[in-house]
Design a protein around this motif. Structure first.
Motif, PDB file in Angstrom:
ATOM      1  N   ILE A  33       0.836  -1.213   0.000  1.00  0.00           N
ATOM      2  CA  ILE A  33       0.000   0.000   0.000  1.00  0.00           C
ATOM      3  C   ILE A  33       0.867   1.259   0.000  1.00  0.00           C
ATOM      4  N   TYR A  34       2.156   1.105   0.261  1.00  0.00           N
ATOM      5  CA  TYR A  34       3.097   2.230   0.122  1.00  0.00           C
ATOM      6  C   TYR A  34       3.861   2.155  -1.202  1.00  0.00           C
TER       7      TYR A  34
ATOM      8  N   THR B  84       4.713   7.291   9.139  1.00  0.00           N
ATOM      9  CA  THR B  84       3.269   7.295   9.399  1.00  0.00           C
ATOM     10  C   THR B  84       2.935   6.735  10.777  1.00  0.00           C
ATOM     11  N   VAL B 395      -4.203   5.673  10.532  1.00  0.00           N
ATOM     12  CA  VAL B 395      -3.094   6.495  10.024  1.00  0.00           C
ATOM     13  C   VAL B 395      -2.589   5.972   8.676  1.00  0.00           C
ATOM     14  N   HIS B 396      -2.516   4.652   8.533  1.00  0.00           N
ATOM     15  CA  HIS B 396      -2.030   4.117   7.249  1.00  0.00           C
ATOM     16  C   HIS B 396      -3.055   4.325   6.137  1.00  0.00           C
ATOM     17  N   LYS B 399      -2.835   7.958   5.127  1.00  0.00           N
ATOM     18  CA  LYS B 399      -1.608   8.294   4.399  1.00  0.00           C
ATOM     19  C   LYS B 399      -1.637   7.754   2.975  1.00  0.00           C
ATOM     20  N   THR B 400      -2.126   6.507   2.821  1.00  0.00           N
ATOM     21  CA  THR B 400      -1.996   5.847   1.515  1.00  0.00           C
ATOM     22  C   THR B 400      -3.287   5.825   0.716  1.00  0.00           C
ATOM     23  N   LEU B 404      -8.372   0.392   4.393  1.00  0.00           N
ATOM     24  CA  LEU B 404      -8.155  -0.533   5.512  1.00  0.00           C
ATOM     25  C   LEU B 404      -9.388  -0.507   6.422  1.00  0.00           C
TER      26      LEU B 404
END
Lengths: 657, 657
Positions: A33-34, B84, B395-396, B399-400, B404
């Motif tokens: 996902i990054y 992150t 947070v992930h 960021k992406t 999720l």
């Protein structure tokens, strides 16, 4: 090179397999996902279970079976250790930079890819068909443009082919020359490339807060920790030789340009054995007799030099007795490695042992064979098995002064006749003062042959001259009043030696991937239905439990079965999703689950259940007790499906393949 | 704090235990022949086997029992991920440099040690006896000179004690102030120290050949890989919630100044679970009933605030129902963690669960309890169990942009009444041009309450003013011709939510070390004879086989026994050294081997063998079959030694304790 095939002999479509493995989460690109990170992969639940089962089998097959001393050493390693081992100076690949784009290529791979593309173009120009091989994709990814269909001179073709055959053996200067000579340029820019530079493959880091520059590395192999602990392990083994240590753990290589999926990654699991053996007496092995009739497919050095890849099938007994394989211990491990790989489910026809060429081996190695597995990427080195002589223990001993040696009482004391030096120290000190020690050392360093000559001279002329670099004029005269050299006997009761090391080294990730190719096939008539026929021992999950439907009556049976199987150590999963039984089984064929149990209305009536075999899709029906016992026997390898199918009643009630 | 005791209640002499563990190669300093590297340790054969058994039990107790999805993610982690997660900015300790010597100290540890030394000196000055505690050694190593016996004012003593009680909670500035205020100076130089600086505890490295600066880290925990794969794991689990992932692997922390042996190291094995749960409905757990009567020793936040360390014994059912433990899922895992630790052989009286203080927890955490084990180093955090709310996935996701989240069909569609905004885009575009999007976004971001108010204003005055930072004057007027805000109904069929995470996180090395303290004792009357009473399940080796002597007649019996036991999966070792049987058993008491078999001349006559119990040193004698069956039952936990000793004839022929 032959094309790789599935377990059932069809051409193996790597893209389909890859899609299956990712869809079923055997593995996935890390940090996807990054945007992902090249050369790093995560194992999902089935991959992780498969890996754990392979490691477990490895531990049983090697560590427990042979009473090896397993250790777990740190990955963080101080620079000094890897300086001594040679990794700081030599563990590097050659990289090439395109000065225009800043792109970095691994020099040998770039030469390889460009020459292969040109040879392919030549074949096209000549109107020959070119097999669509896997390299093509790789090339596309690496932006190597397909060369224009263009004919090459025969001499050029030959030169290209010879270069490709030796591509692993070139140093940086040679690769630079090849790039010049063949006019290889930046694939995207057409620019002239910078000359190849060495790139060390170890990940550097700083250990502790006070380091001002990198002072450590992530280990590139698990071996060093075992060598450094040799003395303690020998003590633990009550000074008894031979013995082996073993270690399972992650190692790291900062690949310049990772490719080939799971086969070339930056972080990988290794399992390594260091078998320490007395170099005297031919490195016999006490259990060699047990394996001597094992037949191996051996591709020796001579055959390779002659440009052939035809392996010979020999028993390891023959191979050792004819000297093809250097010694019994090395031979013993080759046979054991094959046993292990076959237990995992590796296809024997896709396994060979390739001997290293003289220039492939480290200068100190006595012999080295790689177990290679054939895959869609070609023959892949999965296990190395090298006789590293006394190199590793010697370099660390010399560097640190630690006694990485074996001392053993001699059965018979050894009587040695030798020329010994006696000094008259009362006179030596006053005469040479601060140089006295240097003079003594110079004489003590002389060989027995020289001592014999000097003894004779001293007798004849009453004095001798010896070279003493750094003292006076560089030569020192010593008279009979100062020195005597006489032949005397000395008795040695203890023998001291540095053991040799036989090192079988397993790349677990490479074995896993190759295994997945070897056990993969598709159901006839439906190529989209992939099956992974792992043997029960290594299959990620052993049993799938499927209720005919979501009916509440089935639940207690499932709960009971799952508890019973778990208590027997048999991993199992319930799939009570609403998909059809056929679909649920198809999903589990892809996961490589060897057995399936169906619970249906008949079960509620008479407590019988059906057992399905993944590979044949055949089913039997019997009581819960009988089925559970059959599964236990199948998983423990005590019965085959054929035997079970013979003694339990067949079931053909539902069509569920 | 109470002194730590052995299994049999004697004061635990840590030096003796440490000597034993190193002599028997449970562990050793890594790279010792190169002078060692602080904070890095290798496990030798018994330590490595113990670790493997603990990991195996963990996998059975958690992963298999609860169908968790185990994954194996890479240790190398790109910077973006840890940026992150907050680790790049916040995962740091405070370090203090002595500008004269260049020595670096961990600021909180330095303050702690100096104040403790001063308090001790005060006690000495007052003529009180000071227990020789373990910190003394540590202080010596850290060169903290014992303060001169000097009386302190009562107010100063109180201030020191209050500071020590809160030592874990100070930031860098506060630590700097304490160092000033208490005049703490460089221990070797007496120099004034530099102010504390943050030191990030992650090991940095460069991934790939083209990085010009560090672009990655070694993971400080195994959790991130599990969060990043959430979506795929949910898919693998067929979208079914709740579920847990799990991971076992090495993590790394670049400790400023490692101390306390195996308890604070730079590379360590972790086992972590991420249990994903719907935040709605009180985080119930389906199996909570199975554990609700489990009694735990709970040291809650309130008690700690009151300055006490008295834990309450409560059932987890009570603790959850009274709200002391936040929810059932968290409570379920606390009980399961205790089960696991007790299975390993942890002493229940040396186990407590300590609730985190509000300022210890991350701001997003709902509740957090540490399982702490009492050792000679005090109470040691060995397992953390936190409810991390939806923080990590959020947070992930933010960021992406990766979803999720869980999407599930609502059983009943949800009808929502809300104020919706309608635009007249034909007019909006031409009027605001490039600012149109910003204006739209500003309105869309408004809460329902504000929308309600604006809707009313629009109705009243035909226009509204909204804050639009960066557009025009920062306020924008919108008329009825451009915008309408009306209350409408909307039906939601799918519910989307970010799961909360309950995270039980195990430090395997800390558990191993604490366990070794808990099972250690010495034979009465002979304190040099150490025993490690590991339960059979986790003992490194289960059975020691000793022939009475080197007589060749014993060999076939040993070979046969070792093969039989191995086939049953029972690890065993033969000790045929020339030491007396008593000495050989003493050696194995130190290795924690629970059972011993002696083969003697009676065996040759009637095929009976003796079985010795490590803890009682009692023996029984019976046929090979009976003894092997008894061992199997003992190792599987189906029988206790007391039961075996009752049904098989006692043997008192040899004195071999």
């Amino acid at each position: 090179m032959a094309t790789s095939t599935t377990k059932t002999g069809q051409p193996l479509d790597r893209t389909s397999l890859d899609t299956l493995l990712r869809r079923r989460l055997f593995f996935t690109a890390s940090f996807e996902i990054y945007g992902g990170e090249r050369g790093l992969f995560d194992y999902g639940p089935p991959g992780c279970a498969l890996q754990a089962n392979v490691v477990d089998l490895w531990r049983k097959h090697f560590v427990l079976e042979e009473d090896m001393l397993e250790v777990d050493c740190t990955m963080l390693t101080p620079e000094a250790v890897l300086k001594t081992s040679g990794h700081v100076d030599k563990f590097a690949d050659w990289m090439c930079k395109d000065p225009k784009s800043g792109e970095i290529f691994r020099a040998d791979h770039l030469v390889e890819q460009v020459l292969e593309a040109r040879l392919k173009a030549d074949k096209e120009a000549r109107g020959q068909t070119v097999p669509i091989d896997e390299e093509k994709e790789a090339k596309k990814k690496k932006k190597i443009k397909d060369a224009k269909a263009e004919k090459l001179d025969d001499a050029v073709i030959q030169e290209y082919e010879e270069t490709l055959a030796k591509i692993d053996n070139y140093g940086g200067d040679e690769l630079g020359e090849l790039i010049q000579k063949f006019n290889i340029r930046g694939p995207t820019t057409g620019a002239e490339l910078d000359p190849p530079k060495a790139f060390n493959l170890m990940f550097q880091t700083q250990i502790g807060p006070s380091a001002h520059k990198p002072n450590g590395y992530l280990r590139p192999e698990t071996a060093q920790g075992q060598f450094l602990n040799f003395q303690k392990l020998l003590e633990f083994n009550q000074q008894s030789m031979p013995f082996a240590s073993a270690s399972i753990g992650k190692s790291f290589r900062n690949e310049i340009s990772p490719r080939s999926g799971l086969l070339r990654v930056r972080e990988f699991l290794m399992a390594e054995i260091e078998h320490f053996v007395d170099p005297e007496g031919g490195k016999k092995h006490a259990r060699f007799d047990e394996v001597k009739d094992t037949e191996l497919s051996l591709l020796n050095r001579k055959t390779q030099l002659a440009g052939s890849t035809k392996a010979d099938v020999l028993t390891i007994g023959e191979a050792v007795s004819t000297g093809l394989v250097d010694n019994e211990t090395l031979g013993y491990f080759l046979a054991r490695i094959q046993d292990f790989l076959l237990k995992l489910g590796v296809d024997k026809s896709k396994l060979r042992f390739r001997q290293h060429m003289a220039n492939e081996m480290a200068h100190y190695a006595a012999d080295c064979w790689d177990a290679e597995l054939f895959t869609t990427y070609g023959w892949i080195e999965c296990v190395g098995c090298a006789d590293r002589s006394a190199y590793d223990l010697t370099v660390h001993k010399d560097k640190t002064g630690a006694p990485l040696v074996v001392r053993e009482m001699r059965a018979e004391p050894l009587v040695i006749e030798e020329f010994q030096v006696n000094w008259n120290r009362k006179k030596l000190g006053p005469k040479f003062r601060q140089d006295a020690k240097a003079v003594e050392a110079a004489v003590e360093a002389l060989s027995q042959d020289l001592r014999e000559k000097l003894s004779w001279e001293l007798e004849q002329s009453g004095k001798i001259e010896i070279p003493t670099p750094g003292v006076g004029s560089g030569t020192t005269e010593l008279g009979k009043d100062l020195i005597q050299i006489e032949k005397r006997k000395r008795t040695e009761h203890v023998r001291e030696y540095t053991p040799n090391v036989i090192e079988p080294s397993f790349g677990i990730g490479r074995i896993l991937y190759s295994l997945m190719e070897h056990v993969y096939w598709t159901r006839e008539g439906d190529e989209s239905r992939g099956v992974l026929s792992f043997p029960p021992t290594v299959a990620p999950t052993k049993v799938l439990l499927v209720p005919l439907s979501g009916n509440a009556e089935f639940k207690p049976f499932l709960r009971n079965l799952t508890t019973r199987l778990r208590r027997l150590g048999i991993s199992n999963k319930v799939d009570d999703s609403s998909a059809s039984i056929g679909k649920r089984y198809a999903r589990n064929d892809e996961l490589g689950t060897p057995f399936g149990i169906t619970v249906d209305f008949q079960t509620v009536k008479d407590k019988t259940i059906t057992l399905r075999d993944r590979d044949s899709t055949k089913q039997v029906r019997a009581s819960e007790d009988e089925i559970v016992a059959a599964i236990k026997a199948l998983v423990d390898g005590e019965e085959t499906w054929e035997q079970v199918a013979k003694r339990l009643p067949a079931f053909e009630g539902q069509d569920i393949d």
